[in-house]
Design a protein around this motif. Sequence first.
Motif, PDB file in Angstrom:
ATOM      1  N   GLY C 107       0.822  -1.206   0.000  1.00  0.00           N
ATOM      2  CA  GLY C 107       0.000   0.000   0.000  1.00  0.00           C
ATOM      3  C   GLY C 107       0.856   1.255   0.000  1.00  0.00           C
ATOM      4  O   GLY C 107       2.025   1.224  -0.340  1.00  0.00           O
ATOM      5  N   PHE C 131     -13.507   1.031  -6.615  1.00  0.00           N
ATOM      6  CA  PHE C 131     -13.089   0.466  -5.333  1.00  0.00           C
ATOM      7  C   PHE C 131     -11.792   1.109  -4.888  1.00  0.00           C
ATOM      8  O   PHE C 131     -11.652   1.528  -3.730  1.00  0.00           O
ATOM      9  N   ALA C 132     -10.849   1.199  -5.827  1.00  0.00           N
ATOM     10  CA  ALA C 132      -9.559   1.810  -5.486  1.00  0.00           C
ATOM     11  C   ALA C 132      -9.766   3.274  -5.118  1.00  0.00           C
ATOM     12  O   ALA C 132      -9.158   3.776  -4.160  1.00  0.00           O
ATOM     13  N   GLN C 134     -12.298   4.626  -3.819  1.00  0.00           N
ATOM     14  CA  GLN C 134     -12.938   4.746  -2.518  1.00  0.00           C
ATOM     15  C   GLN C 134     -11.923   4.643  -1.388  1.00  0.00           C
ATOM     16  O   GLN C 134     -12.025   5.340  -0.384  1.00  0.00           O
ATOM     17  N   GLN C 135     -10.935   3.768  -1.570  1.00  0.00           N
ATOM     18  CA  GLN C 135      -9.927   3.636  -0.515  1.00  0.00           C
ATOM     19  C   GLN C 135      -9.091   4.893  -0.389  1.00  0.00           C
ATOM     20  O   GLN C 135      -8.443   5.130   0.619  1.00  0.00           O
ATOM     21  N   ILE C 183      -5.181   5.116  -7.810  1.00  0.00           N
ATOM     22  CA  ILE C 183      -4.685   5.603  -6.525  1.00  0.00           C
ATOM     23  C   ILE C 183      -3.526   6.575  -6.720  1.00  0.00           C
ATOM     24  O   ILE C 183      -2.900   7.004  -5.756  1.00  0.00           O
TER      25      ILE C 183
END
Lengths: 284, 263, 278
Positions: C107, C131-132, C134-135, C183
């Motif tokens: 990460g 999804f990415a 959101q993180q 990201i």
Amino acid sequence: MPSTDAGAVPAALPTRPPRMRWLTHPTTWTALAGAGTLAAILAVWELLSRLGWLNEFFFPPPSLLFAATIELIHSGFPDGITLTTHVLMTLQRIVLGFLIAAALAVPAGIVIGYFEILSKMTSGIITFGRSIAAISVLPLFIAWFGIGEAAKVALIALGAFWVIVTYTIAGVRFVDPLLLRVARSLDTPGPVIFARVILPAALPRIFTGLKVALSVAFMIIVAAEMIATVTGLGAMITEARTSFRTDITMVGMLAIGLLGWLVSRLLDGLEQVLLPWRKGGLRA
Amino acid sequence: MNGLRIHGLPDWVYTVAGAVLFVCGWQLICSLHLVPVSILPSPATVVAALWSEAGNGRLASNVIASLFRLVSGFAIGAAVGICLGLLAGTLTAARAVLMPLVELLRPIPPLAWIPLALIWFGIGEPSKLFLIALTACFPVLVATFKGVEQIDPTLIRAARSLDVPQWRMLVKVVLPAAMPDVVTGLRLGWTLGTTILVGAEMIAASSGLGFMIMDGMNSGRFDLLILGILTLGTISVVADGLFGRLSRSRLLRWHAGLERAEA
Amino acid sequence: MGAVAAARPGDEPSPGRPSAPRPLQSGAGALDNAIRVEGVSKRYRAIDGRTVLALRDVDLEIRPNEFVCLLGRSGCGKTTLLNMIAGFVIPSEGTIRVGSEKVTAPGKGKGVVFQQFGLFPWLTAQRNIEFACQQKGMDPATRRRVAGELIDLVHLRGFEEKYPYELSGGMQQRVAIARTLAIDPKVLLMDEPFGALDEMTRAGMQDELLQIWSNRRKTVVFVTHSVSEAVVLADRIVVLGPNPGHVKTQFTVDLPRPRDRLDPAFLALEQEVQGALN
């Protein structure tokens, strides 16, 4: 891996316009051939019975079976209890037992699957529990709950529980490690990984467990209904035997088989709706 | 794997610990009289029953009666299942006749056959053997059939090019190639056979573990009832373990290599 | 341009000759996406109890926005090295730094693209990317927008509502790349990402990757066992050898992009690298 040409149309058949293509489709042929074979067997059976070669008592011919079905639908057996009633009673017990088992087993399985120490500690007990034939516990449940509905429903719940919990644990424990690595590389926090990666990834296996549990439930209900009850398909065939109605016994057996098959197809359809993406097949 | 990780102790320690905890919990419930003793015998009572029944030979005779039926019935059913499965897998005519019949009869739960079996064969041993054989036959048949169907055609072509005669082909090529599926079928057949054995013994027998369980209920000897259940469970676990050994044994180890090569 | 001359004493090193990489200039900006591997070794215990030395004493410096290929046969530890940079595996000895931070866990801007794609099967292409997002803490509207942009970047407009099982291998990998880019990673770590694809798709994907990379410059570490792939993609090729895994030699590739796979300079370099591999 080499694949068989399952989808190829046999070269010998003439080509037809696209609308009629289904007629020469292999699956249609297999189904028709199957139906044809069965029809042939039934015809032979009927014939042998008419000729007197097959005893009507031991091998009721299709004509008698058909008549018995009509009788069951209209006047019922034992008197007054129709086929519909039997089917509904059996279904009711199965559904209830199954739902109770699922409500207990899925959460339990998820918790046990998530904590490795729990799954290690319970693995022996669960394997043993799964190995105990549920019917052997029937007398115990009758002793505990009496001869009413509770014992039967509890028995089904017991049998289904072990199966569902096993599959659920496996689903949660054996999530594709690749997906977990992906999640970690995206800085996904632990609880989110649990809720949005582990649980969805476990769903297909949980569903498989539910399907297997349902067929187990069908096996158990027959035994449960053989003892101390008059309604339900299992009871029906037991009664039929003591009254020497072989025809009703056979119809009952086929009805149970058909019911089980229908319910399982229903679950398959449900799975298609809820988990359309499963078609691709999850790794492991 | 995910969640809390524990390293260090080997797996079996935890499994045993879990089992011990379970039995202690059970004993505790009984000792504290949380549940009337008439309903739930304590582990101690069950062990005492085990001791006495083993001593007077009744446990042994029941176990032997059950095992005898199970093993003989299973042997017959498995043999028939394998033969028919091989037949259906290799001859189109056999398949056309057999498979529709199998598909029709397979959904019928084994226990549903009991009344019919009793009509056909009466209450004696033959009915039970028939039931167990029938129950074991279906899964073995279907599994063998599927196993044969999925054989890599290249294997067959290779054998043919070496001029292997039909019979030999069947036994030395087809059967070994289908083995993993066959063993899976055997495993399932055994499990189902056990279920039907218990059911049949509970309804129409005067010996065997199923009978012992029913008798326990009728005579109010719940300790014997539970002993019967536990003995059955133990036999199932042992048998399943043996089947597991079988699938991992030298008989089938070469299959795993094949799968790995294809992966 | 980029021709390879035969080695003669006194010759200047020509592009594509094995050479030591130019050292990192101190004080250079954007050091945040440089990677430093210092004295890294990895030991692990095999099933039979033996200790296996997967990597021995690896030193590597990767400059910001440099495209580096780790090239080697199976068993030379290149994937292990990548996994250590990613943070999935902890080195037995030595340290790895991405930017100024020491690597201890996955990460934190270390984007990874896997050979088997790793898409969440229960999410559509769009949702996989979201999804990415959101993180990263984006709100729903931003998520949708960013994911949409990335879908366009990887040329998958029209397929964003499809599930992975409905997409071809190449498409799935494009979604995976898009998801990793979502990201805005400091570094992009790719473990034989095109290994599961057929020859033709692979060539197309290589070109697309270079196109995306020219659009969104990142430091890239790309693991492969294909010499031609390395020569097509990399600024620098690090050749690893087995038993135990170690850095054999390095090649700087100065050929201008887009690279012609049939250009004589290209082929000559390929041969050299192949020679170093054997």
